[in-house]
Design an enzyme around this catalytic site. Sequence first.
Site, PDB file in Angstrom:
ATOM      1  N   CYS A 167      -4.817   2.573  -3.593  1.00 12.32           N
ATOM      2  CA  CYS A 167      -3.600   3.113  -2.961  1.00 12.32           C
ATOM      3  C   CYS A 167      -2.431   2.147  -3.136  1.00 12.32           C
ATOM      4  CB  CYS A 167      -3.811   3.429  -1.490  1.00 12.32           C
ATOM      5  SG  CYS A 167      -5.004   4.740  -1.226  1.00 12.32           S
ATOM      6  N   LYS A 172     -10.461  -1.142  10.382  1.00  8.32           N
ATOM      7  CA  LYS A 172     -10.598  -2.272   9.464  1.00  8.32           C
ATOM      8  C   LYS A 172     -10.942  -3.556  10.221  1.00  8.32           C
ATOM      9  CE  LYS A 172      -7.354  -0.498   6.013  1.00  8.32           C
ATOM     10  NZ  LYS A 172      -8.161   0.189   5.011  1.00  8.32           N
ATOM     11  N   HIS A 176       0.872  -1.172   0.000  1.00  5.34           N
ATOM     12  CA  HIS A 176       0.000   0.000   0.000  1.00  5.34           C
ATOM     13  C   HIS A 176       0.917   1.232   0.000  1.00  5.34           C
ATOM     14  CE1 HIS A 176      -2.822   2.924   1.831  1.00  5.34           C
ATOM     15  NE2 HIS A 176      -3.797   2.101   1.499  1.00  5.34           N
ATOM     16  N   ASP A 224       2.967  -4.799   7.895  1.00  6.90           N
ATOM     17  CA  ASP A 224       1.748  -4.001   7.759  1.00  6.90           C
ATOM     18  C   ASP A 224       0.573  -4.971   7.843  1.00  6.90           C
ATOM     19  OD1 ASP A 224      -0.526  -2.817   6.786  1.00  6.90           O
ATOM     20  OD2 ASP A 224       0.386  -2.016   4.965  1.00  6.90           O
ATOM     21  N   GLN A 262      -4.656  -5.356   6.609  1.00  5.32           N
ATOM     22  CA  GLN A 262      -5.620  -6.243   5.965  1.00  5.32           C
ATOM     23  C   GLN A 262      -5.593  -7.654   6.551  1.00  5.32           C
ATOM     24  OE1 GLN A 262      -7.847  -5.286   3.758  1.00  5.32           O
ATOM     25  NE2 GLN A 262      -7.063  -3.208   3.502  1.00  5.32           N
TER      26      GLN A 262
END
Lengths: 151, 420
Positions: free
Chosen positions: B378, B240, B137, B214, B217
């Site tokens: 993104c 999220k 991202h 990261d 997600q």
Amino acid sequence: MSELDELYQEVILDHNKSPRNFREMGNANRKSEGYNPLCGDHVTVYIHFIGGIIHDISFKGSGCAISKASASMMTTELKGKSEAEAEELFDDVHKMLTGDVDVEDSGFDRLGKLKILSGVCKFPARVKCASLAWHTVNAALKGVDEVASTE
Amino acid sequence: MKAFQKKQLPHSGDGIFDVEKIRQDFPILRERVHGKPLVYLDNGATSQKPQAVIDAISRYYQSENSNIHRGVHYLSEQATASYENAREKIRQFINAKSEQEIIFVRGTTEAINLVAQSYGRTFLKEGDEIVISAMEHHSNIVPWQILCGQIGARLRIIPINHDGEFVLDEYRRLLNEKTKLVSITHVSNALGSIVPVREAVRIAHERGVPVLLDGAQAVPHLKVDVQEIGCDFYAFSGHKVFGPTGVGVLYGKAELLDAMPPYQGGGDMISLVTFEKTHYNVLPYKFEAGTPNIAGGIGLGAAIDYLNGLDWDQVSDHEKDLLSYATDELSAIERLKIIGKAKEKAGVLSFVFEHIHAHDVGTILDQEGVAVRAGHHCAMPVMQRFGVPATARASFALYNTREEIDALVKGIHRVLRVFG
């Protein structure tokens, strides 16, 4: 006609499928790139500008049906117009897309075939798609040497 | 991946995942859009919130609102306790060793910027290399580009294969004596690919290189155990994972966080200030300058409570079923191409048509009440890798159903009717 049918009218789908003046221009003396960071639409406008008149205009790039059709229709309308006329038209297009006006009003007669894009104002997220090419022409005519952006 | 705490659930009948019951916990799912029932398939952008989270935030503002770590009065003690209690829930949720390792931030983006500016500017120097993957991202690209510009370090990119998979051999090849940091996604937001993070961390650690993951997600779909993965930093966003926006988490190993200077200066991050010198507060407060998003932290704690009340094996099976059903249904549509076919995937289905732009797909689906993301997500380098300007992305959460995927398919057929 549903709002969706109004947005994707036959004429718009046709310009999307077979865009007019979709080519690079070797002898262009004005050129500008437009970019919509939101969706990645990207357009380059080429203008052959002589004696204050848009003698020839073309575009290349990638984008959604609305942005492509709008750019295509724009080139057919702007060919032969002066810078001042182009600016007036840009102003009218902007008003039409943002829904501020009734395009059937006689003051907007010069929009002509472009009125078919008036359905876009019902889709706020798509206004930038339809106005990208116009912002780019504006930058090209002003000789602004930077990427036009809808943001 | 391991299951969440196994307990008998309020939601499960006979060990069967009762998605209709789950849906009742999320009031927004009863909304209608353009006269049609909302089909929310944009969970990769943000997830919807269960009533329990909405109530926790209301309750805080209605009966506890006060600044934390300051007042000696009753409300401040209550608010401080609720906020710190949320930190402990987060610690358990990702199995960090200590609450000191849980830093509240605004979201994943701020967490990565914190590491880039605090760790990066202190421990990296000119000529050093930072390794990221080709499916990051923008929030895991741009902070490193800024850092590289500041100190003269270099960004190296691990290629992905045509299925959108992280390639361990390519990764191994990129690591060298100049590599000083690896920062990679756990699950790709644009493709859904699950990265073999445990192996990636092991390989980096063989060279003594720290790893940031990261997890924005990953956390909504996988059970994350930071000690089991072994990563040095882990970042994720509250919104999220069924919590509110404006709050997120940076996990960092205490010994690394201890060695790092503060990211921002202000209140709460100090222990003593004079005009000559300031002594910084202990972890985690050293990195939490200013009044934080107190309601957000408490809301995220409530979201974690909600998830802890579910049987994660059932959730995981349900999500796998959704993804495989959606993949089969969409694959059967003529001229539709799925982007990202990794063997290990979570929650995301990106697709394109050669003759129809994703933006047009998104607008027409919206008219059917179906919310998907259309664009570059993104992750513009991912789009460039697959030679597409944009994709339409359906991303799933535990409350989605097969019927909603049928609505998506029906919507796509309408797209095809418009564009012929």
